[in-house]
Enzyme design. Structure first.
Site, PDB file in Angstrom:
ATOM      1  CG  ASP A  10      -1.982   1.034   1.205  1.00  0.00           C
ATOM      2  OD1 ASP A  10      -3.124   0.701   1.515  1.00  0.00           O
ATOM      3  OD2 ASP A  10      -1.682   2.192   0.866  1.00  0.00           O
ATOM      4  CG  ASP A 108      -2.899   3.411  -2.383  1.00  0.00           C
ATOM      5  OD1 ASP A 108      -3.944   2.743  -2.245  1.00  0.00           O
ATOM      6  OD2 ASP A 108      -2.312   3.975  -1.445  1.00  0.00           O
ATOM      7  CD  GLU A 109      -5.479  -1.697  -0.195  1.00  0.00           C
ATOM      8  OE1 GLU A 109      -6.117  -0.627  -0.365  1.00  0.00           O
ATOM      9  OE2 GLU A 109      -5.818  -2.565   0.608  1.00  0.00           O
TER      10      GLU A 109
END
Ligand code: TTP
Ligand code: MG
Length: 393
Positions: A10, A108-109
């Site tokens: 993340d 973003d993960e």
């Protein structure tokens, strides 16, 4: 069977970190990305803020006017979605150099299953160090990574080591790692579930792991059993590649952002019925129900739940999407869009239904009859619950 090695990656303060990267004068400063604060009179919410802004109490989804009051000297920037999507693509390209087994979770993960590939870099820890170095060197950003034998623990580990961290939880340490933590660290425990568990005297993951399973399922249904398994370090969910996550979904955009719960539930029922019907048409059943919620200002969230059994029944899909909604919803939130998705299919279920119990077969018969009537007389011919006056999105 050897334990799996799963990494959860993340990015740190993603949108704000991209802005700080592109404008060095913002580095080390409080930066808030989101709606225009209009000197404290702005509407809309915070998308994210830099780590320098967090000690002021600013966080994602907070009204932008509150953020302004807490830290008026922060730099407030608008959301540049296109830019963040491009950066996200570059980051995912790096991930794919390490393994093809990647489950994207958000911009973003992601989860990476590195069981079969970590040997190239000696250990899981070395592999993830390398991933972090490449993200820093090639993209100019920091990421936090949790490594564990199960997804749930990898996610908790990355969260605990933020920012710019790397934390590995080995199989032998799994329960020692999990048990002291508060239950809200568990995936799927929001405010309402937390309150229900607290009511049963359950505060830590240790309490949950030792609570009577019957009592948990009595109060929380299937979710109770699921959480009990997680608390005992059991999480059967595999990292699922993007192409495996086929889905059937339907969305509705409200003409005006709304907080009218009756209207919202009506739409959830409508969407669940649409999805259920399409699943049956394509002879599919899925295990995961995902609810998509867009608030005013295009801030979009998803909440998901995975059942032990596959389903395509509208009642089950509706009940779960409503639960997910209730878990997420806070008074005053205005909803712009709702979506219901079912995914996590296996093969078409025709053969399998021969072995299912009588109750399920009966329900399938009823659903087929309803489908036939709707095919003949149109969508409005039969409807459970309140009649709807809807425009499709
Ligand atoms: P997150 O990973 O939840 O947050 P973050 O990367 O900003 O910070 P952290 O270091 O705690 O991970 O979300 C990723 C991006 O998604 C975030 O930068 C902005 C966007 N986002 C929203 O727009 N609204 C939200 O409510 C959340 C949680 C995130
Ligand atoms: Mg992040």
């Amino acid at each position: 069977m050897a334990a799996k090695v799963i990494a959860h990656i993340d990015m740190d303060a993603f949108f704000a970190a991209v802005e700080q990267r592109d404008n060095p004068s913002l580095r080390g400063q409080p930066v808030v990305v989101g709606a225009d604060p209009k000197a404290g009179r702005g509407r809309g919410v915070v998308s994210t803020c830099s780590y320098e802004a967090r000690p002021f109490g600013i966080h994602s989804a907070m009204p932008i006017s509150t953020a302004y009051k807490l830290c008026p000297h922060a730099t407030f920037l608008p959301v540049d979605g296109k830019k963040y999507s491009c950066v996200s693509e570059e980051i995912f390209k790096i991930f794919y150099d390490f393994t093809p087994d990647i489950e994207p979770i958000s911009i973003d993960e992601a989860f990476l299953d590195i069981t079969g590939s970590f040997h190239f870099y000696k250990t899981p820890f070395d592999t993830c160090m390398k991933i972090k170095e490449r993200i820093r060197g090639e993209i100019g950003l920091t990421a936090s990574i949790g490594i564990a034998p199960i997804k749930m623990a990898a996610k908790i580990a990355s969260d605990l080591c933020k920012p710019d961290g790397l934390l590995e939880v080995k199989q032998s340490d799994l329960l020692t790692f999990l048990w002291p933590l508060s239950i809200e660290k568990l995936w799927g425990v929001g405010d309402k579930t937390k309150k229900a568990l607290n009511g049963l005297g359950v505060y830590t993951i240790n309490d949950l792991a030792h609570a009577p399973e019957d009592k948990l399922s009595q109060h929380l249904g299937e979710n109770g059993r699921h959480l009990f398994a997680l608390a005992n370090g059991i999480d059967e969910r595999d990292v699922r590649r993007e192409e495996e996550v086929k889905s059937v979904s339907n969305e509705h955009t409200f003409e005006r952002d709304t907080n009218d719960l009756e209207k919202i539930y009506e739409i959830l029922l409508f969407l669940s019925e649409k999805v259920s019907r399409r699943l049956r048409k394509e002879q599919l059943k899925g295990k995961t129900v995902t609810l998509k919620i867009r608030l005013e200002g295009f801030h979009t969230f998803t909440r998901a739940f995975t059942f032990f059994e596959k389903t395509n029944f509208s009642d089950v899909i509706y009940k779960k999407s409503r639960e997910l909604f209730d878990e997420f919803y806070a008074p005053k939130m205005k909803i712009r869009l709702l979506g219901v998705r079912v995914s996590h299919f296996d093969e078409p279920y025709v053969q399998e239904s021969l072995f299912e119990n009588k109750g399920v077969q009966r329900l399938e018969k009823i659903h087929r009859a309803v489908d036939a009537i709707k095919d003949k007389f149109g969508e409005g011919a039969i409807h459970k619950g309140p009649p709807t006056r809807l425009t499709k999105s």
